[in-house]
Structures are given as structure tokens and as C-alpha cells.
Design an enzyme around this catalytic site. Structure first.
Site, PDB file in Angstrom:
ATOM      1  N   ARG A  24      52.860  21.171  28.687  1.00 23.54           N
ATOM      2  CA  ARG A  24      52.866  22.159  29.780  1.00 23.54           C
ATOM      3  C   ARG A  24      53.160  23.530  29.194  1.00 23.54           C
ATOM      4  NH1 ARG A  24      57.375  23.017  32.307  1.00 23.54           N
ATOM      5  NH2 ARG A  24      57.883  20.844  32.650  1.00 23.54           N
ATOM      6  N   ASP A  70      41.234  41.684  40.022  1.00 21.07           N
ATOM      7  CA  ASP A  70      40.469  40.435  39.928  1.00 21.07           C
ATOM      8  C   ASP A  70      39.087  40.821  39.384  1.00 21.07           C
ATOM      9  OD1 ASP A  70      38.756  38.275  40.413  1.00 21.07           O
ATOM     10  OD2 ASP A  70      39.803  37.672  42.238  1.00 21.07           O
ATOM     11  N   LYS A 119      33.797  30.820  37.453  1.00 22.38           N
ATOM     12  CA  LYS A 119      32.532  31.501  37.724  1.00 22.38           C
ATOM     13  C   LYS A 119      31.832  31.859  36.408  1.00 22.38           C
ATOM     14  CE  LYS A 119      34.319  30.965  41.792  1.00 22.38           C
ATOM     15  NZ  LYS A 119      35.033  32.003  42.520  1.00 22.38           N
ATOM     16  N   TYR A 178      39.237  38.533  48.024  1.00 18.00           N
ATOM     17  CA  TYR A 178      38.768  37.131  48.084  1.00 18.00           C
ATOM     18  C   TYR A 178      39.544  36.364  49.179  1.00 18.00           C
ATOM     19  CZ  TYR A 178      37.884  32.350  46.518  1.00 18.00           C
ATOM     20  OH  TYR A 178      37.541  31.025  46.464  1.00 18.00           O
TER      21      TYR A 178
END
Ligand SMILES: *Cc1c(COP(=O)(O)O)cnc(C)c1O
Length: 378
Positions: free
Chosen positions: A46, A170, A195, A98
Site C-alpha cells: 500500500r 483536472d 481516459k 465533472y
């Protein structure tokens, strides 16, 4: 190194142990330690995993940052990063942010005492007017989704810096190939790596990149503490996809320009929103801060019937959510990306029932045009 070379040779691209042309998938949760006094670089996956680390170095290098962080999704990157803020802090956010980010801000962070004011970020004056003494962050997307509205990043970063406010961008639509917000003075770049960065519609991932090391330490603390990390398999897929970012973007952008031009000539098309058009209100600002208009745009049709015909009748462009894949994706913001925005709020923002968004993939542009023509009944 130029961008294309950085994509292939920047950061760790070769396995140091074997010389393999690619970082192995280190599918492990923990790492054996040699000494009680001194743990090795890796202890628990992690915290650090070499597969994720290579990808994090790559995105940091491409965005011109000192540190990159890979998360389990774009939303994990965004929400983890927003945890640098505390109860009582206020954010100024672009009003067409978004949908998922809007939902997190208004449904979760607001409960934690982190409030947001949504403004038309095409106006630097509107952003300045929304700043309060407790404003700690300005959150932007440019070009925004789905209307491709443009924010002057240099001007906002300057405004924010003078007041000790963190600017977050973003950069999913542009990718670092076309726009590097850190170079323009912004503090944090966020991505849905799902994306264009990964580019093959086969992985969900997200990134945060910073230039300032102190800010990097704060995000690192949250990444490790909250644990919304990207796994090694997905890190491998994202890094593989990233290598072809430039050539995919170049091709998709070239096709986009051709399709936008064709759509502009169709009588069923009322408006096309694309920063590459000289008629776009943000054209000049966009050109001054980005190296290209990208491969996503939206357009307004003459009726709901035409809209439905196109969305349901397109055979090459997949009618789906998401964008930035090798496949063209046609989507319906009102009921997809912005479904979580209340209807009246949506209409006020110009996200109408006749607005369609297209993300152009790697198919031949003429085939895409012919397909849209048959679907719309042109
Ligand atoms: C898709 C997207 C997100 C969310 O990313 P996920 O990887 O789906 O969590 C955030 N911002 C923008 C602009 C997006 O397109």
C-alpha cells in the site's frame, strides 16, 4: 528530452534486475526485510510498489512535477487530494466541474465542513469575486466538460498565489502532452488516467501531480493513510498505454478537426463547442496555454429526435460514458457524466437534452463521418 522520447525513455522503463523492456507486475502485498534496524525501500505494497512507483515517476516527469501519485480511479485521486483541506476551508470551483467531483464536493466534503462556491470560471473576475478569507483552493477544468469552456490558468494561478490559495486543475481532457498546468503556475494536477493517459478503455486509474515538495508530502501522507492506491496490474496497463499517448493524441486530434468541420456544415447542428474553432470564446486563451485543442468536443443538435437517432444509430462510436479511448465514444452528458447534477442546475449550465459529446478515437475520420451521417439521416 522532447515529449515523445520522455514517453518511451523517461523515468523507469527498464526492469533494473533483468533488463526487460518494461517494469514487471510486482503482484505482492509485502516485501521481505533483511535487517531489524533498517527496513528496505519497500515494506508494504500500500505504501510502495515498484510497478506503481514507475508509473508515478512517469506522470510526474510528463507534467513537470516533483512527485506523482497513482490512485485506484480519477475520483480516488481527486477525493484523496481534496483531503489536504480541513473543516472550515472554502473552495472556488468551476461550475461545470465533472459530475462525480460535483457530487463528492456537495454530498461528502460539504458534510465535513469543506464548502464550495461554483462559478463561471471563464471569468477570472468571477473567480476573484468568490474568494473569501477562508478560501484555500481553486478547482478548475479547462477545457471543461462538456461545454469545453476555457479558464485562463496563468491568470488564476497568479491570483491564487498572491493569496496563498492552492490551484488544482483536472487535466484529463488535455493530458500533459497538450497542457501542463504546473508550468503555468498551478499547484496540483489531477487526472482520470482512465481516459487518454491509459487510452485503451481497459483500466480505471487516477493521478495527482505536484511541483511543491511540501504539498507532495501532504498528498503522500493521505495516499498511504487512506489507501486508495492503484494496484500493480493496473499500474502496468496504465504505463503501457501511456507510451503511445502522443501518437494517439495527434491522430485523434487530427480526426477531430475534420469531424468538427463537417458537423459545422450540417443543418441539424446548431452549435459546435471546440476550442480549436476560431469562433470559440476561449480560443485565444486556450491557444496561449495549450499545444492543441484535443480530441473531445460537444455539439448541440436541432431536436431531441435527431439526438436520439444519432446516439442510438451510431455504429462506430460506442454510445457510452467515458472518453479518451482508441474507440470513439459518443455520450449524452445530460444523462451520463452530468446525471448527478440537478436538472434545473444542468439547464442553467447549458447542458441541454440535445447536447452530445464525442471523444474521437483512432478510426478513420471519413468512416466516423459517414457513420454519423447515416445515424442522423443526413
Ligand atoms: C472520468 C473523469 C473523472 C473521473 O475519473 P474516474 O477514473 O472515472 O474515477 C474526473 N474528471 C474528468 C474530467 C473525467 O473525465
Amino acid at each position: 528530452m522532447k515529449f515523445a522520447t520522455k514517453l518511451i525513455h523517461g523515468g523507469q522503463t527498464i526492469d533494473p534486475r533483468t533488463g526487460a523492456l518494461g517494469i514487471p507486475i510486482h503482484q505482492t502485498s509485502t516485501f521481505r526485510q533483511q535487517s531489524v534496524d533498517n527496513f528496505g525501500k519497500y515494506d508494504y505494497a500500500r505504501s510502495d510498489n515498484p510497478s506503481r512507483e514507475a508509473l508515478e515517476e512517469a506522470i510526474a516527469l510528463l507534467e513537470g512535477g516533483t512527485r506523482g501519485f497513482a490512485f485506484a480511479s480519477g475520483m480516488a485521486a481527486i477525493t484523496s487530494t481534496l483531503l489536504i483541506f480541513s473543516a472550515g476551508d472554502h473552495l472556488v470551483v468551476c461550475d461545470d466541474v465533472y459530475g462525480g467531483t460535483y457530487r463528492a464536493l456537495t454530498g461528502v466534503f460539504s458534510r465535513l465542513g469543506i464548502t464550495s462556491t461554483f462559478v463561471d470560471a471563464t471569468s477570472v473576475e468571477a473567480i476573484a469575486a468568490a474568494i473569501r478569507p477562508e478560501t484555500k483552493g481553486i478547482y478548475l477544468e479547462t477545457p471543461s466538460n462538456p461545454l469545453l469552456k476555457v479558464t485562463d490558468l496563468r491568470a488564476v494561478a497568479e491570483l491564487a498565489r498572491a493569496r496563498g490559495i492552492v490551484t488544482l486543475v483536472d487535466n484529463t481532457f488535455m493530458t500533459p502532452y497538450l497542457q501542463r498546468p504546473l508550468d503555468l503556475g498551478c499547484d496540483i494536477v489531477l487526472h482520470s488516467g482512465t481516459k487518454f493517459l491509459s487510452g485503451h478503455s481497459d483500466v480505471i486509474c487516477g493521478f495527482a501531480v505536484v511541483r511543491d515538495t511540501e504539498l507532495g508530502n501532504r498528498i503522500r501522507y493521505i495516499q498511504n493513510g487512506f489507501g486508495a492506491i492503484l494496484g500493480p496490474q493496473d499500474s502496468f496497463l496504465a504505463q503501457r498505454g501511456l507510451k503511445t499517448l502522443k501518437i494517439r493524441m495527434d491522430q485523434s486530434q487530427q480526426s477531430t478537426i475534420k469531424i468538427v468541420q463537417w458537423l459545422g456544415e450540417q443543418k441539424q447542428v446548431r452549435a459546435v463547442h471546440y476550442p480549436g474553432l476560431a469562433s470559440h470564446p476561449g480560443h485565444a486563451v486556450h491557444n496561449a496555454q495549450a499545444d492543441g485543442p484535443g480530441a473531445v468536443f460537444s455539439f448541440e443538435l436541432d431536436s431531441f429526435e435527431t439526438t436520439k437517432r444519432l446516439l442510438e444509430g451510431a455504429r462506430l462510436s460506442a454510445f457510452a460514458v467515458s472518453l479518451g479511448g482508441v474507440e470513439s465514444i459518443i455520450s449524452y452528458p445530460a444523462r451520463m457524466s452530468h446525471a448527478s447534477v440537478p436538472p434545473d442546475e444542468r439547464t442553467r449550465k447549458g447542458i441541454t437534452d440535445t447536447l452530445v459529446r464525442l471523444s474521437v478515437g483512432l478510426e478513420d475520420a471519413d468512416d466516423l463521418i459517414a457513420d454519423m451521417a447515416q445515424a442522423m439521416g443526413v
